[in-house]
Design a protein around this motif. Structure first.
Motif, PDB file in Angstrom:
ATOM      1  N   ALA A   1       0.828  -1.204   0.000  1.00 49.32           N
ATOM      2  CA  ALA A   1       0.000   0.000   0.000  1.00 49.32           C
ATOM      3  C   ALA A   1       0.864   1.257   0.000  1.00 49.32           C
ATOM      4  CB  ALA A   1      -0.929  -0.006   1.211  1.00 49.32           C
ATOM      5  N   VAL A   2       1.933   1.262   0.785  1.00 51.17           N
ATOM      6  CA  VAL A   2       2.831   2.416   0.853  1.00 51.17           C
ATOM      7  C   VAL A   2       3.521   2.654  -0.488  1.00 51.17           C
ATOM      8  CG1 VAL A   2       4.965   3.276   1.907  1.00 51.17           C
ATOM      9  CG2 VAL A   2       3.206   2.213   3.337  1.00 51.17           C
ATOM     10  N   ASN A   3       3.824   1.575  -1.206  1.00 53.18           N
ATOM     11  CA  ASN A   3       4.550   1.690  -2.477  1.00 53.18           C
ATOM     12  C   ASN A   3       3.637   1.572  -3.694  1.00 53.18           C
ATOM     13  OD1 ASN A   3       7.688   1.528  -1.767  1.00 53.18           O
ATOM     14  ND2 ASN A   3       6.586   0.154  -0.362  1.00 53.18           N
ATOM     15  N   GLU A   4       2.343   1.805  -3.497  1.00 52.31           N
ATOM     16  CA  GLU A   4       1.385   1.649  -4.587  1.00 52.31           C
ATOM     17  C   GLU A   4       1.711   2.548  -5.774  1.00 52.31           C
ATOM     18  OE1 GLU A   4      -3.475   1.782  -5.301  1.00 52.31           O
ATOM     19  OE2 GLU A   4      -2.584   2.495  -3.421  1.00 52.31           O
ATOM     20  N   TYR A   5       2.199   3.773  -5.503  1.00 56.12           N
ATOM     21  CA  TYR A   5       2.488   4.716  -6.584  1.00 56.12           C
ATOM     22  C   TYR A   5       3.623   4.229  -7.484  1.00 56.12           C
ATOM     23  CZ  TYR A   5       6.646   6.197  -3.999  1.00 56.12           C
ATOM     24  OH  TYR A   5       7.857   6.230  -3.361  1.00 56.12           O
ATOM     25  N   ARG A   6       4.464   3.349  -6.982  1.00 51.32           N
ATOM     26  CA  ARG A   6       5.592   2.831  -7.757  1.00 51.32           C
ATOM     27  C   ARG A   6       5.238   1.556  -8.515  1.00 51.32           C
ATOM     28  NH1 ARG A   6       9.937   1.972  -3.199  1.00 51.32           N
ATOM     29  NH2 ARG A   6      11.170   1.217  -4.981  1.00 51.32           N
ATOM     30  N   LEU A   7       4.025   1.060  -8.278  1.00 54.13           N
ATOM     31  CA  LEU A   7       3.646  -0.239  -8.844  1.00 54.13           C
ATOM     32  C   LEU A   7       2.314  -0.153  -9.586  1.00 54.13           C
ATOM     33  CD1 LEU A   7       4.470  -2.334  -5.649  1.00 54.13           C
ATOM     34  CD2 LEU A   7       5.946  -2.068  -7.663  1.00 54.13           C
ATOM     35  N   PRO A   8       2.243   0.637 -10.655  1.00 51.52           N
ATOM     36  CA  PRO A   8       0.980   0.713 -11.407  1.00 51.52           C
ATOM     37  C   PRO A   8       0.632  -0.644 -12.022  1.00 51.52           C
ATOM     38  CG  PRO A   8       2.773   1.751 -12.648  1.00 51.52           C
ATOM     39  CD  PRO A   8       3.312   1.467 -11.284  1.00 51.52           C
ATOM     40  N   GLY A   9      -0.639  -0.996 -11.949  1.00 50.13           N
ATOM     41  CA  GLY A   9      -1.093  -2.280 -12.493  1.00 50.13           C
ATOM     42  C   GLY A   9      -1.108  -3.382 -11.472  1.00 50.13           C
ATOM     43  N   LEU A  10      -0.465  -3.198 -10.315  1.00 49.99           N
ATOM     44  CA  LEU A  10      -0.472  -4.213  -9.269  1.00 49.99           C
ATOM     45  C   LEU A  10      -1.456  -3.814  -8.179  1.00 49.99           C
ATOM     46  CD1 LEU A  10       2.478  -4.625 -10.611  1.00 49.99           C
ATOM     47  CD2 LEU A  10       2.902  -5.953  -8.543  1.00 49.99           C
ATOM     48  N   GLU A  11      -2.251  -4.777  -7.734  1.00 53.39           N
ATOM     49  CA  GLU A  11      -3.267  -4.498  -6.717  1.00 53.39           C
ATOM     50  C   GLU A  11      -3.369  -5.662  -5.740  1.00 53.39           C
ATOM     51  OE1 GLU A  11      -6.913  -3.848  -8.772  1.00 53.39           O
ATOM     52  OE2 GLU A  11      -6.491  -1.740  -9.202  1.00 53.39           O
ATOM     53  N   VAL A  12      -3.846  -5.348  -4.546  1.00 53.54           N
ATOM     54  CA  VAL A  12      -4.161  -6.361  -3.552  1.00 53.54           C
ATOM     55  C   VAL A  12      -5.668  -6.590  -3.607  1.00 53.54           C
ATOM     56  CG1 VAL A  12      -4.202  -6.963  -1.110  1.00 53.54           C
ATOM     57  CG2 VAL A  12      -2.227  -5.752  -2.070  1.00 53.54           C
ATOM     58  N   GLU A  13      -6.062  -7.821  -3.927  1.00 57.27           N
ATOM     59  CA  GLU A  13      -7.483  -8.134  -4.081  1.00 57.27           C
ATOM     60  C   GLU A  13      -7.880  -9.252  -3.125  1.00 57.27           C
ATOM     61  OE1 GLU A  13      -8.542  -9.134  -8.039  1.00 57.27           O
ATOM     62  OE2 GLU A  13      -8.067  -7.159  -8.871  1.00 57.27           O
ATOM     63  N   ALA A  14      -9.110  -9.169  -2.630  1.00 59.96           N
ATOM     64  CA  ALA A  14      -9.672 -10.233  -1.803  1.00 59.96           C
ATOM     65  C   ALA A  14     -10.323 -11.258  -2.735  1.00 59.96           C
ATOM     66  CB  ALA A  14     -10.693  -9.672  -0.831  1.00 59.96           C
ATOM     67  N   GLN A  15      -9.870 -12.492  -2.682  1.00 63.03           N
ATOM     68  CA  GLN A  15     -10.394 -13.551  -3.523  1.00 63.03           C
ATOM     69  C   GLN A  15     -10.715 -14.774  -2.660  1.00 63.03           C
ATOM     70  OE1 GLN A  15      -7.154 -14.213  -6.248  1.00 63.03           O
ATOM     71  NE2 GLN A  15      -7.759 -12.561  -7.624  1.00 63.03           N
ATOM     72  N   PHE A  16     -11.567 -15.643  -3.193  1.00 67.01           N
ATOM     73  CA  PHE A  16     -11.866 -16.879  -2.498  1.00 67.01           C
ATOM     74  C   PHE A  16     -10.896 -17.968  -2.952  1.00 67.01           C
ATOM     75  CE2 PHE A  16     -16.102 -14.983  -1.818  1.00 67.01           C
ATOM     76  CZ  PHE A  16     -16.220 -15.213  -0.453  1.00 67.01           C
ATOM     77  N   VAL A  17     -10.356 -18.718  -2.010  1.00 68.05           N
ATOM     78  CA  VAL A  17      -9.499 -19.862  -2.323  1.00 68.05           C
ATOM     79  C   VAL A  17     -10.076 -21.092  -1.624  1.00 68.05           C
ATOM     80  CG1 VAL A  17      -7.414 -18.487  -2.628  1.00 68.05           C
ATOM     81  CG2 VAL A  17      -7.951 -19.407  -0.372  1.00 68.05           C
ATOM     82  N   ARG A  18      -9.765 -22.271  -2.175  1.00 67.54           N
ATOM     83  CA  ARG A  18     -10.287 -23.512  -1.629  1.00 67.54           C
ATOM     84  C   ARG A  18      -9.661 -23.796  -0.261  1.00 67.54           C
ATOM     85  NH1 ARG A  18     -15.067 -25.537  -2.834  1.00 67.54           N
ATOM     86  NH2 ARG A  18     -15.092 -27.657  -3.691  1.00 67.54           N
ATOM     87  N   HIS A  19     -10.477 -24.382   0.603  1.00 68.32           N
ATOM     88  CA  HIS A  19      -9.990 -24.742   1.936  1.00 68.32           C
ATOM     89  C   HIS A  19     -10.604 -26.073   2.345  1.00 68.32           C
ATOM     90  CE1 HIS A  19      -8.584 -24.506   6.003  1.00 68.32           C
ATOM     91  NE2 HIS A  19      -9.802 -24.511   6.496  1.00 68.32           N
ATOM     92  N   TYR A  20      -9.764 -26.937   2.928  1.00 64.94           N
ATOM     93  CA  TYR A  20     -10.212 -28.256   3.366  1.00 64.94           C
ATOM     94  C   TYR A  20     -10.130 -28.322   4.891  1.00 64.94           C
ATOM     95  CZ  TYR A  20      -9.463 -29.102  -1.576  1.00 64.94           C
ATOM     96  OH  TYR A  20      -9.500 -29.014  -2.951  1.00 64.94           O
ATOM     97  N   PRO A  21     -11.258 -28.100   5.568  1.00 65.86           N
ATOM     98  CA  PRO A  21     -11.253 -28.028   7.035  1.00 65.86           C
ATOM     99  C   PRO A  21     -10.752 -29.300   7.709  1.00 65.86           C
ATOM    100  CG  PRO A  21     -13.367 -27.289   6.141  1.00 65.86           C
ATOM    101  CD  PRO A  21     -12.603 -27.901   5.019  1.00 65.86           C
ATOM    102  N   MET A  22     -10.966 -30.457   7.063  1.00 69.59           N
ATOM    103  CA  MET A  22     -10.581 -31.726   7.683  1.00 69.59           C
ATOM    104  C   MET A  22      -9.149 -32.135   7.346  1.00 69.59           C
ATOM    105  SD  MET A  22     -13.439 -32.480   9.220  1.00 69.59           S
ATOM    106  CE  MET A  22     -13.538 -34.224   9.586  1.00 69.59           C
ATOM    107  N   GLY A  23      -8.453 -31.296   6.589  1.00 70.74           N
ATOM    108  CA  GLY A  23      -7.056 -31.549   6.280  1.00 70.74           C
ATOM    109  C   GLY A  23      -6.822 -32.876   5.599  1.00 70.74           C
ATOM    110  N   ALA A  24      -5.923 -33.682   6.202  1.00 68.34           N
ATOM    111  CA  ALA A  24      -5.473 -34.923   5.575  1.00 68.34           C
ATOM    112  C   ALA A  24      -6.506 -36.037   5.606  1.00 68.34           C
ATOM    113  CB  ALA A  24      -4.192 -35.407   6.261  1.00 68.34           C
ATOM    114  N   HIS A  25      -7.587 -35.876   6.368  1.00 70.31           N
ATOM    115  CA  HIS A  25      -8.520 -36.987   6.566  1.00 70.31           C
ATOM    116  C   HIS A  25      -9.213 -37.439   5.272  1.00 70.31           C
ATOM    117  CE1 HIS A  25      -7.999 -36.907  10.864  1.00 70.31           C
ATOM    118  NE2 HIS A  25      -8.248 -35.622  10.895  1.00 70.31           N
TER     119      HIS A  25
END
Length: 630
Positions: free
Chosen positions: A148-172
């Motif tokens: 965020a502090v260096n946003e002016y130096r990085l045009p075209g780059l953004e931090v976005e909230a996205q959904f990613v897969r998650h497996y609550p039971m892990g290895a089971h």
């Protein structure tokens, strides 16, 4: 005397000037006509093309990734969901110095060199310069602040909230549900470029891969107007994505946990099936791994550790493990003998502790070296008598033996929705001629009768073959999905039921399997001690390495990973089966003593209530006659 100055010819000069003026006028007219013609061509003839290009420069169609469908167990326990994650994305069209900006990101976030290589790999797969590409997942609060502090130096780059897969039971449930991972180059070439615009992940294994079209959903769109810098000024049109369909699996989380506890820390597999429907109730392959490691990209170090582990946690033993079935296939061999008329219930064979083919010196050993004397079908199954089944296999011959065992699904894929399933091997004369360029020998038929030799099956195939015994020949393909978006899966290619000449043969074999568990001399009587229901089972101990003629198996002189595999199959309650269980323990040695208790624990977890009483729905509809002592 100076020369006279010539008199100017004004008329000639006037004609010259007029010619030049005319030439200039013609030139101006020609240029004007050219400009007018070019304007006409651009604004009239090519109006559609240029208006489209202009509109594309102003309006962009951005994909909206659909939410991936959720996966539940049969009781509504969430097994695979989607959680928010803050990720770093880049839109190439809006960058000024892409390479320089990525180098800055690596420097600012103190990322390793391998992450920089992953950035280039992700960008290489992206096809559209105006579609954001996810470079880095799971940004920490500190990393977000630095960007965020260096946003002016990085045009075209953004931090976005996205959904990613998650497996609550892990290895089971890693070996049944599978996992999603980043789309690779090979996959990108075959995927629908419209549906997968903006999508970074795809099902790689298990249910996630088999039902990928249903789980993925359909992409949405947003038409936006942008300025010269690429910043969105306003939304012109919005089309909502269609979320992926939810899937309810037939697996039971509590039974899965019970099966894992019963197996303990041993390498092996457990699979439990509802014989009435083919629904897989539990599916355990140990050791396992955490599928969450693969969702956003596993590190090279972590993947190497999993791949090179001697215990092979990535290997799905239920579906991919190929093992000699040992004595667990003797019930199917018995069905072959009865239905073909080679033996009947009263046929007896004398067992001195070994078997010999006519005019052959080689002795095929019985596991009980002292022998069981005269044995009939019941006793042969109860005692797992090798001599009886050596003789039966020889009388059947390889062709009939192959055909009967193939009807039980041994040596072929049997599942409905498990992509990773290996076909196994049910050998035959034709197979050996084609692969080994050798004839089939009678001794190979003999050892095939006790599940040794070339034969290889998966634990799932063993469970299905046992299900057919419990179901009296009725085929229900094993499957993991109970419903997909509320609808049960459909078997487009059903297997033919097994029709015996005399259906009583099913009961004869089932009775022998019950004696294994409940008769005083049964090979797995200890595993059934105190059971509140009748169990039909069959143990198996399969060699991993061959033993020379005349020698005996000595566990103390055998390396741990060369010791025999322990197997066990069974169903219960025997009179009206509700669950079929197959267990394989690598190098477990004794099927009845080691694998049998695992089967019992899984059956107890399914059939008994928390107080240890038989659930009412599983109570016997009629009194079952006691098994006679032998």
């Amino acid at each position: 005397m100076p020369e006279p100055i010539p008199i100017k010819d004004h008329e000639k000069e006037t004609r010259l000037v007029n010619k030049r003026l005319l030439a200039c006028a013609l030139l101006v007219v020609a240029i004007t006509c050219t400009l007018i013609g070019r304007l006409y061509f651009l604004q009239v003839v090519e109006y559609d093309y240029h208006s489209t290009v202009s509109e594309n420069n102003r309006v962009h169609v951005l994909p909206i990734t659909p939410t991936r469908g959720l996966i539940y167990d049969r009781n509504g326990v969430l097994l695979a969901d989607n959680r928010p994650s803050f990720n770093l994305t880049v839109t190439r069209e809006r960058t000024t110095d892409l390479k320089g900006e990525l180098d800055q990101v690596v420097s600012l976030l103190h990322l390793p060199a391998e992450d920089r290589a992953l950035f280039d790999k992700a960008l290489k797969q992206a096809r559209h310069p105006f579609v954001p590409v996810t470079l880095f997942y799971e940004l920490t609060e500190e990393q977000i602040a630095v960007l965020a502090v260096n946003e002016y130096r990085l045009p075209g780059l953004e931090v976005e909230a996205q959904f990613v897969r998650h497996y609550p039971m892990g290895a089971h449930f890693a070996h049944s549900i599978g996992y999603v991972g980043r789309i690779n180059e090979k996959e990108a070439k075959t995927l629908d470029t419209v549906e997968y615009r903006g999508t970074q992940s795809i099902g790689k294994t298990g249910i996630e891969k088999f039902y990928e079209p249903e789980l993925h959903g359909h992409v949405g769109y947003e038409e936006v107007e942008t300025n010269a810098q690429g910043r969105v000024m306003r939304v012109l049109k919005h089309t909502d994505p269609v979320p992926g369909k939810n899937i309810v699996l037939s697996l039971d989380a509590k039974l899965q946990e019970a099966a894992e506890q019963a197996l303990g820390d041993r390498r092996g597999a457990v699979v439990a099936i509802d014989p009435q429907t083919g629904e897989v109730l539990a599916m355990v392959s140990k050791p396992s791994y955490d599928p969450n490691l693969f969702v956003t990209g596993i590190s090279f170090k972590e993947y190497t550790a999993l791949r090179d582990s001697i215990d092979r946690p990535l290997f799905n033993r239920v579906l991919r493990g190929l093992y000699a079935p040992g004595s667990t296939i003797k019930p199917e061999v018995a069905i072959a003998g009865l239905d073909s008329g080679v033996v009947n219930a009263s046929t007896r064979v004398f067992d001195p502790g070994y078997y010999q083919l006519p005019d052959v010196d080689h002795k095929y050993r019985n596991w009980n070296h002292s022998g069981d004397g005269w044995v009939d079908l019941d006793a042969a199954i109860m005692r797992s008598n090798d001599t009886y089944f050596y003789d039966l296999a020889h009388k059947l011959g390889i062709d009939r033996l192959h055909d009967y065992l193939a009807m039980f699904g041994l040596g072929e894929r049997v599942s409905l929705d498990m992509l990773e399933e290996a076909p196994g091997l049910m050998p035959s004369q034709a197979w050996k001629r084609a692969t080994r360029r050798q004839p089939w020998f009678p001794g190979e038929t003999v050892i095939l009768g006790i599940g040794q030799g070339y034969m290889q099956v998966t634990p799932l195939q063993l469970a299905q073959a046992t299900t057919l015994i419990a179901n009296k020949g009725i085929w229900n393909r094993p499957h993991l999905a109970k419903t997909v978006d509320g609808q049960p899966p459909v078997d487009a290619h059903p297997m033919p039921n097994i029709q015996l000449k005399d259906p009583v043969d099913w009961d004869l074999v089932s009775h022998g399997m019950q004696m294994v568990m409940h008769a005083p001399r049964g090979t797995a009587r200890d595993a059934a001690a105190g059971a509140q229901y009748r169990i039909a089972g069959k143990s198996g101990t399969a060699q991993v390495v061959a033993i020379k003629q005349g020698e005996r198996y000595d566990r103390l002189k055998t390396r741990e990973r060369h010791r025999d595999n322990a197997l066990f199959v069974g169903f219960a309650p025997a009179e009206h089966p509700q669950i079929v269980v197959a267990v394989m323990i690598e190098n477990g040695e004794a099927g009845g003593r080691v694998a049998g208790p695992v089967v019992r624990q899984v059956m107890d977890a399914w059939l008994l209530d928390p107080q240890g009483h038989l659930k009412p729905q599983y109570a016997s509809p009629a009194k079952v006659p006691a098994v006679p002592h032998v």
